[in-house]
Design a protein around this motif. Sequence first.
Motif, mmCIF file in Angstrom:
data_model
loop_
_atom_site.group_PDB
_atom_site.id
_atom_site.type_symbol
_atom_site.label_atom_id
_atom_site.label_comp_id
_atom_site.label_asym_id
_atom_site.label_seq_id
_atom_site.Cartn_x
_atom_site.Cartn_y
_atom_site.Cartn_z
ATOM 1 N N LEU A 88 0.834 -1.203 0.000
ATOM 2 C CA LEU A 88 0.000 0.000 0.000
ATOM 3 C C LEU A 88 0.869 1.253 0.000
ATOM 4 C CD1 LEU A 88 -2.740 -1.165 2.517
ATOM 5 C CD2 LEU A 88 -3.064 -0.719 0.076
ATOM 6 N N THR A 89 1.955 1.222 0.729
ATOM 7 C CA THR A 89 2.870 2.364 0.765
ATOM 8 C C THR A 89 3.477 2.602 -0.614
ATOM 9 O OG1 THR A 89 3.375 1.964 3.087
ATOM 10 C CG2 THR A 89 4.957 3.288 1.853
ATOM 11 N N VAL A 99 -4.641 9.760 -8.392
ATOM 12 C CA VAL A 99 -4.780 10.347 -7.061
ATOM 13 C C VAL A 99 -5.794 9.576 -6.217
ATOM 14 C CG1 VAL A 99 -5.457 12.420 -5.784
ATOM 15 C CG2 VAL A 99 -4.069 12.632 -7.833
ATOM 16 N N LYS A 100 -6.924 9.206 -6.807
ATOM 17 C CA LYS A 100 -7.944 8.482 -6.033
ATOM 18 C C LYS A 100 -7.425 7.130 -5.547
ATOM 19 C CE LYS A 100 -12.242 10.541 -7.180
ATOM 20 N NZ LYS A 100 -13.606 10.309 -6.884
ATOM 21 N N THR A 101 -6.668 6.445 -6.375
ATOM 22 C CA THR A 101 -6.095 5.161 -5.970
ATOM 23 C C THR A 101 -5.104 5.362 -4.836
ATOM 24 O OG1 THR A 101 -6.364 4.298 -8.210
ATOM 25 C CG2 THR A 101 -4.805 3.143 -6.778
ATOM 26 N N ARG A 102 -4.301 6.409 -4.927
ATOM 27 C CA ARG A 102 -3.333 6.697 -3.867
ATOM 28 C C ARG A 102 -4.041 7.050 -2.560
ATOM 29 N NH1 ARG A 102 1.868 9.821 -6.414
ATOM 30 N NH2 ARG A 102 2.077 8.509 -8.234
ATOM 31 N N GLU A 108 -6.328 2.945 3.568
ATOM 32 C CA GLU A 108 -6.135 1.567 4.034
ATOM 33 C C GLU A 108 -4.982 1.479 5.026
ATOM 34 O OE1 GLU A 108 -7.962 -1.223 3.602
ATOM 35 O OE2 GLU A 108 -9.379 0.129 2.667
ATOM 36 N N ILE A 109 -3.921 2.225 4.763
ATOM 37 C CA ILE A 109 -2.792 2.240 5.698
ATOM 38 C C ILE A 109 -3.231 2.843 7.027
ATOM 39 C CG2 ILE A 109 -0.531 3.258 6.198
ATOM 40 C CD1 ILE A 109 0.028 3.089 3.143
#
Length: 162
Positions: A73-74, A102-105, A111-112
Motif C-alpha cells: 500500500l505504501t 490520485v484516487k487510488t493513492r 487503508e494504511i
Amino acid sequence: MKLTEKQKRFADEYINSGNATQAAIKAGYSKKTAQVIGAENLLKPMVKSYIDERMRTIENSRIMTAKEAVEFLTSVVRGDVKETVVIGTPMGAEEVEKEPDVKTRISAAKEILKRYPDNDKVMEQQLRKLTAEADIAEKKVELLNGGNGDITINIEPFKEDI
C-alpha cells in the motif's frame, strides 16, 4: 502411527480439490468405496493432522503478511507501483505503464491509516482535503468534456461524530 502412501496422496489431493470423494479416487481407492473412504479418511486424526500441517505451510508461503500488505500500500501511495493501461491513439490501441491516480493513492493511504487507530488527526484532515481536491479536479474534467456540471458533494463525518 504413520500415514500410508495412499492416505498421503488422498490428503494432498483433498488439499488441491476440497472434494473427499474425488481425492480418494485420484489417490487410488475404488470408485465404489471412494465416498465412504474419503469421509473416513477426513475423520482419522493422522490424516487430519497431516492436512492441517500442510495447510499451515501453504498459508505461510502464499498468504501476504500484514507487513507485506502495508509495504505494498505504501508503494502505491508513493507511486512506485505501475499499472498497464490501454489507451486509444490515432494508430489504434497502445499499452502504457502509468503511476496510480490520485484516487487510488488516497484509497491506499486510507487503508494504511485504518491499520493505525491512533493516527495523526492532521494526516486525516490532509487526506480529506486531497479527496476533495481530487473530486473537484474530476468535475472540471467532466465539464471540459461536455458534462452537465451537476455536482454531488460527499461529506464524511469526523470519526468522533460517528
